[in-house]
Design a protein around this motif. Structure first.
Motif, short mmCIF file in Angstrom:
data_model
loop_
_atom_site.label_atom_id
_atom_site.label_comp_id
_atom_site.label_asym_id
_atom_site.label_seq_id
_atom_site.Cartn_x
_atom_site.Cartn_y
_atom_site.Cartn_z
N ILE A 89 -7.26 0.92 -0.09
CA ILE A 89 -6.01 0.26 -0.46
C ILE A 89 -5.27 -0.11 0.82
CG2 ILE A 89 -3.77 0.51 -1.60
CD1 ILE A 89 -5.09 2.54 -3.48
N ARG A 90 -4.76 -1.33 0.86
CA ARG A 90 -3.93 -1.75 1.99
C ARG A 90 -2.46 -1.52 1.63
NH1 ARG A 90 -4.83 -4.66 6.33
NH2 ARG A 90 -6.81 -5.46 5.52
N HIS A 91 -1.80 -0.70 2.43
CA HIS A 91 -0.38 -0.39 2.25
C HIS A 91 0.45 -1.23 3.22
CE1 HIS A 91 3.30 2.20 2.26
NE2 HIS A 91 3.32 1.84 3.53
N ARG A 92 1.49 -1.86 2.70
CA ARG A 92 2.50 -2.51 3.53
C ARG A 92 3.87 -2.03 3.06
NH1 ARG A 92 -0.76 -7.49 2.91
NH2 ARG A 92 -1.49 -8.20 4.95
N ASP A 93 4.81 -1.88 3.99
CA ASP A 93 6.15 -1.47 3.58
C ASP A 93 7.22 -2.18 4.39
OD1 ASP A 93 6.70 0.03 5.99
OD2 ASP A 93 5.55 1.70 5.19
N SER A 94 8.48 -1.95 4.00
CA SER A 94 9.61 -2.64 4.60
C SER A 94 9.95 -2.14 6.00
CB SER A 94 10.84 -2.53 3.69
OG SER A 94 11.08 -1.18 3.32
N LEU A 95 9.25 -1.12 6.48
CA LEU A 95 9.39 -0.69 7.88
C LEU A 95 8.50 -1.53 8.79
CD1 LEU A 95 9.22 3.19 7.36
CD2 LEU A 95 11.27 1.78 7.65
N GLY A 96 7.65 -2.36 8.20
CA GLY A 96 6.69 -3.13 8.97
C GLY A 96 5.33 -2.48 9.06
N THR A 97 5.12 -1.36 8.37
CA THR A 97 3.85 -0.66 8.38
C THR A 97 2.79 -1.48 7.65
OG1 THR A 97 5.07 1.43 8.24
CG2 THR A 97 2.69 1.51 7.81
N GLU A 98 1.60 -1.50 8.20
CA GLU A 98 0.42 -2.03 7.50
C GLU A 98 -0.74 -1.10 7.81
OE1 GLU A 98 -2.46 -5.98 7.21
OE2 GLU A 98 -0.50 -6.12 8.21
N LYS A 99 -1.29 -0.49 6.76
CA LYS A 99 -2.33 0.52 6.97
C LYS A 99 -3.29 0.53 5.79
CE LYS A 99 -3.98 3.89 9.51
NZ LYS A 99 -4.41 3.68 10.91
N VAL A 100 -4.59 0.58 6.07
CA VAL A 100 -5.60 0.72 5.02
C VAL A 100 -5.91 2.20 4.86
CG1 VAL A 100 -7.98 0.23 4.34
CG2 VAL A 100 -6.59 -1.57 5.39
N ILE A 101 -5.79 2.68 3.64
CA ILE A 101 -6.13 4.08 3.37
C ILE A 101 -7.53 4.14 2.78
CG2 ILE A 101 -4.95 4.02 1.10
CD1 ILE A 101 -4.42 7.04 1.53
N ARG A 102 -8.31 5.11 3.28
CA ARG A 102 -9.69 5.29 2.85
C ARG A 102 -9.87 6.70 2.29
NH1 ARG A 102 -9.64 2.06 7.49
NH2 ARG A 102 -10.64 0.02 7.13
N PRO A 103 -10.98 6.97 1.59
CA PRO A 103 -11.16 8.27 0.94
C PRO A 103 -10.96 9.45 1.90
CG PRO A 103 -12.80 6.74 0.14
CD PRO A 103 -12.07 6.03 1.24
N GLY A 104 -10.16 10.41 1.44
CA GLY A 104 -9.90 11.62 2.20
C GLY A 104 -8.71 11.54 3.13
N VAL A 116 10.69 -0.20 0.44
CA VAL A 116 9.93 -1.08 -0.44
C VAL A 116 8.50 -1.12 0.08
CG1 VAL A 116 9.74 -3.41 -1.40
CG2 VAL A 116 11.99 -2.47 -0.84
N HIS A 117 7.51 -1.09 -0.83
CA HIS A 117 6.12 -1.18 -0.37
C HIS A 117 5.25 -1.88 -1.40
CE1 HIS A 117 4.07 2.53 -2.39
NE2 HIS A 117 5.15 2.24 -3.07
N SER A 118 4.08 -2.30 -0.95
CA SER A 118 3.07 -2.89 -1.83
C SER A 118 1.74 -2.21 -1.55
CB SER A 118 2.95 -4.40 -1.60
OG SER A 118 2.49 -4.69 -0.29
N ASP A 297 4.27 -9.62 2.98
CA ASP A 297 4.13 -9.62 1.52
C ASP A 297 5.49 -9.95 0.89
OD1 ASP A 297 3.11 -9.33 -1.02
OD2 ASP A 297 2.26 -7.32 -0.71
N GLU A 298 6.04 -11.08 1.32
CA GLU A 298 7.41 -11.45 0.95
C GLU A 298 7.50 -12.31 -0.31
OE1 GLU A 298 5.94 -12.48 3.79
OE2 GLU A 298 7.08 -11.86 5.57
N GLU A 299 6.38 -12.84 -0.79
CA GLU A 299 6.43 -13.86 -1.84
C GLU A 299 6.61 -13.30 -3.24
OE1 GLU A 299 6.58 -17.03 -1.00
OE2 GLU A 299 6.47 -16.36 1.09
N GLU A 300 6.18 -12.06 -3.46
CA GLU A 300 6.21 -11.48 -4.80
C GLU A 300 6.99 -10.18 -4.81
OE1 GLU A 300 2.15 -12.58 -7.01
OE2 GLU A 300 1.83 -11.24 -5.29
N PHE A 301 7.42 -9.76 -5.99
CA PHE A 301 8.02 -8.45 -6.16
C PHE A 301 7.99 -8.09 -7.64
CE2 PHE A 301 11.48 -11.41 -6.80
CZ PHE A 301 12.23 -10.85 -7.84
#
Length: 307
Positions: A89-104, A116-118, A297-301
């Motif tokens: 899963i790719r996480h993005r948030d309103s702090l400017g974080t972008e990170k892909v989380i993988r198993p474990g 706010v995050h997606s 990720d500004e276009e949707e909410f």
């Protein structure tokens, strides 16, 4: 994933095990072929330690034309914990974080006064079948931490202590357990451990934390002679020594809990607070666009639910 419209869990059937304070049967929602089981909160049990929300996601296979697309949405008063067994899963948030989380791995996002995050399937995995399986949990923040600045922390699987005993394997995800401590930083006493037992193996679950529970991910666990199958949440009486015994096919469990909060928590949509008025304020802030945006990720909410 935290926005999934999961149904309220159900109380379990009558049982004789004196060690169990609550037996909770999660309610299942099918979100376009992706099953989500919600174990907390429920009318009979709002929290276990700081855990106020517990969703079991999948396992499910996303088809080539399907993807996980959780649009930007807000949180206050909590930390979200994302833990995967399969998929990415790719996480993005309103702090400017972008990170892909993988198993474990662990994504721990602390909302505090507001974030706010997606959560979306990474671009490189779209168009292919993708096995998805994991847990989404929320930790309610202590009274004096509810309005702290938001933050994000990612911890790799390789940085977590490994449980490797005879017939027992696992990982200390958050907190201290079996003499080991996770590097994940939280704001109150918290336990979160991933434990697998081979068939017939017994494992003590000591009363080192004020409140404790086990979610059966697969297999069957035996406690004081009573058998509990997959997708059941067992909440134990405080202070009791518990022995977990794996059934004939072994079992996979998430053990969790921690210190009880000092005051009541209210939960509405993605907002958690000790104050109903604070939740009403957050609702108005989201409705009127006063939360920060998610860069990239500004276009949707996700609109504020009605009611």
């Amino acid at each position: 994933m935290s926005f999934f419209p999961g149904k309220d869990p159900l109380p379990g059937d009558a049982f004789s095990c004196d060690a169990i304070e609550n037996l909770i049967i999660p309610r299942t929602s099918d979100i376009g072929g992706f099953e989500v089981r919600r174990a907390l909160p429920t009318r009979q049990r709002r929290l276990v330690g700081p855990f106020i929300f517990f969703d079991r996601m999948g396992p499910a296979i996303l088809k080539p034309n399907e993807a996980l697309d959780v649009r930007p949405h807000p949180h206050i008063g909590l930390s979200t914990v994302t833990y995967l067994f399969d998929g990415e899963i790719r996480h993005r948030d309103s702090l400017g974080t972008e990170k892909v989380i993988r198993p474990g791995d662990i994504n721990l996002m602390t909302a505090g006064r507001g974030i706010v995050h997606s959560e979306r399937t990474p671009d490189n995995l779209r168009g292919h079948p993708l096995l998805m399986s994991g847990l989404q949990t929320w930790l309610a923040l202590p009274d004096d931490k509810e309005e702290i600045d938001p933050s994000f922390a990612h911890t790799e699987k390789s940085d977590m202590p490994v449980i490797d005993e005879r017939g027992v394997r696992g990982r200390v995800v958050i907190g201290s357990f079996e003499g080991m401590s996770s590097p994940v930083k939280v704001f109150s006493d918290t336990l979160y451990a991933d434990v697998s037992l081979e068939p017939g193996v017994k494992f003590p679950f000591a009363a080192g934390h004020e409140e404790r529970a086990a979610y059966v991910l697969s297999g069957e666990v035996v406690i004081s002679g009573d058998r509990f199958s997959a997708d059941q949440l067992l909440v134990f009486h405080p202070g009791d020594a518990i022995t977990l015994e794996a059934g004939s096919k072994g079992c996979h469990l998430m053990l969790f809990g921690g210190a009880a909060l000092n005051s009541k928590r209210y939960i509405w949509w993605n907002f958690v607070s000790s104050s109903k008025e604070r939740i009403e304020k957050a609702k108005e802030e989201w409705r009127t666009g006063r939360f920060d945006i998610v860069p990239g990720d500004e276009e949707e909410f996700i609109p504020l639910p009605e009611g």
